[in-house]
Design a protein around this motif. Structure first.
Motif, short mmCIF file in Angstrom:
data_model
loop_
_atom_site.label_atom_id
_atom_site.label_comp_id
_atom_site.label_asym_id
_atom_site.label_seq_id
_atom_site.Cartn_x
_atom_site.Cartn_y
_atom_site.Cartn_z
N ASN A 164 0.68 -1.29 -0.11
CA ASN A 164 0.00 -0.35 -0.07
C ASN A 164 0.62 1.42 -0.57
N ASN A 165 2.16 1.11 0.23
CA ASN A 165 3.20 2.28 0.74
C ASN A 165 4.49 2.38 -0.56
N LEU A 166 4.51 1.39 -1.08
CA LEU A 166 6.36 0.95 -1.46
C LEU A 166 6.43 0.56 -2.91
N MET A 167 5.36 0.78 -3.40
CA MET A 167 4.87 0.14 -4.46
C MET A 167 6.65 1.34 -6.00
N GLY A 168 5.92 1.19 -6.91
CA GLY A 168 6.52 2.44 -7.97
C GLY A 168 5.97 3.73 -8.26
N ASP A 169 4.58 2.87 -7.71
CA ASP A 169 3.61 4.40 -7.74
C ASP A 169 3.72 5.50 -6.83
N HIS A 170 4.00 4.93 -5.85
CA HIS A 170 4.19 5.34 -4.77
C HIS A 170 5.12 5.82 -4.26
N VAL A 171 6.41 5.56 -5.11
CA VAL A 171 8.00 5.48 -4.83
C VAL A 171 7.85 7.11 -5.31
N PHE A 172 7.21 6.91 -6.85
CA PHE A 172 6.91 7.85 -8.31
C PHE A 172 6.61 9.27 -7.41
N CYS A 173 4.92 9.30 -6.66
CA CYS A 173 4.66 10.58 -5.97
C CYS A 173 5.18 11.13 -5.16
#
Length: 217
Positions: A164-173
């Motif tokens: 919920n927090n550390l996938m690619g899109d989360h890191v990108f944001c």
């Protein structure tokens, strides 16, 4: 050895919880004194901890004491073990998100180092903490063995946190917002100098984002 990404880790989390090896596991290089202490503990309690170095660099003069080095194994094979030890290197151990994404429980060393998501991690909910000098690591491992269902739930919560927090899109944001804030602190207008080339940016649809960021022209 494999190139790590969060998606591939989630697809290779090893046996079910009940079928995992109950020895605590660690592999890495000699980038911190506490890692030497971990290997010493493993030598003393091999039935509890399986820890070994895959490379010597910082403490080459001590290789005869803490070696020999062992072969690298696939990171996916880490998850054959129920208990994963996360211990700092030269800075915060970069492997933590990947360990959390598996379905083993993470025992994390107390640390002065941190990454951007650490303030949202909760000890005893997402991981089992142990002191920076490793003085209570055996005690925490014993607790995990005696409270198997609770340890399993901590592993599950850690995995959900990673998803919920550390996938690619989360890191990108996160990085987008970081650079936005950094840009707001600039005191002078950036200038395009001779020889600079514009780097074409990918379309926003590449990483769907829910952080409501503003487009910058």
């Amino acid at each position: 050895r494999v190139s790590l990404d969060m998606m591939s880790v989630q697809a290779n989390t090893g046996p079910s919880w009940e079928d995992k090896n109950t020895t605590a596991f660690w592999r890495g290089r000699d980038s911190r004194k506490e890692r030497l202490e971990l290997v010493k503990l493993s030598r003393k309690y091999p039935e509890i901890i399986d820890a070994a170095f895959t490379n010597f660099f910082f403490f080459k003069h001590d290789e005869s004491l803490y070696g020999p080095i062992v072969k690298h194994i696939s990171f996916f094979d880490f998850f054959k073990y129920k208990y994963q030890i996360n211990i700092d290197g030269t800075v915060a151990a970069y492997r933590l998100p990947y360990l959390l994404a598996g379905n083993s429980v993470v025992l994390k060393q107390d640390s002065i180092y941190y990454e951007h998501f650490y303030n949202e991690l909760q000890p005893w909910k997402h991981y089992i903490p142990f002191k920076s000098d490793l003085s209570d690591l055996l005690e925490k491992l014993q607790w995990a063995k005696e409270h198997d269902e609770e340890a399993k739930n901590i592993a599950k919560s850690g995995q959900e946190f990673a998803r919920n927090n550390l996938m690619g899109d989360h890191v990108f944001c996160y990085y987008f917002k970081l650079f936005q804030e950094y840009a707001s602190l600039q005191v002078s207008e950036p200038k395009v100098r001779d020889g600079m080339e514009k780097v074409q940016q990918p379309d926003d649809d590449l990483f769907p984002c829910t952080c409501h960021r503003k487009k910058v022209q």
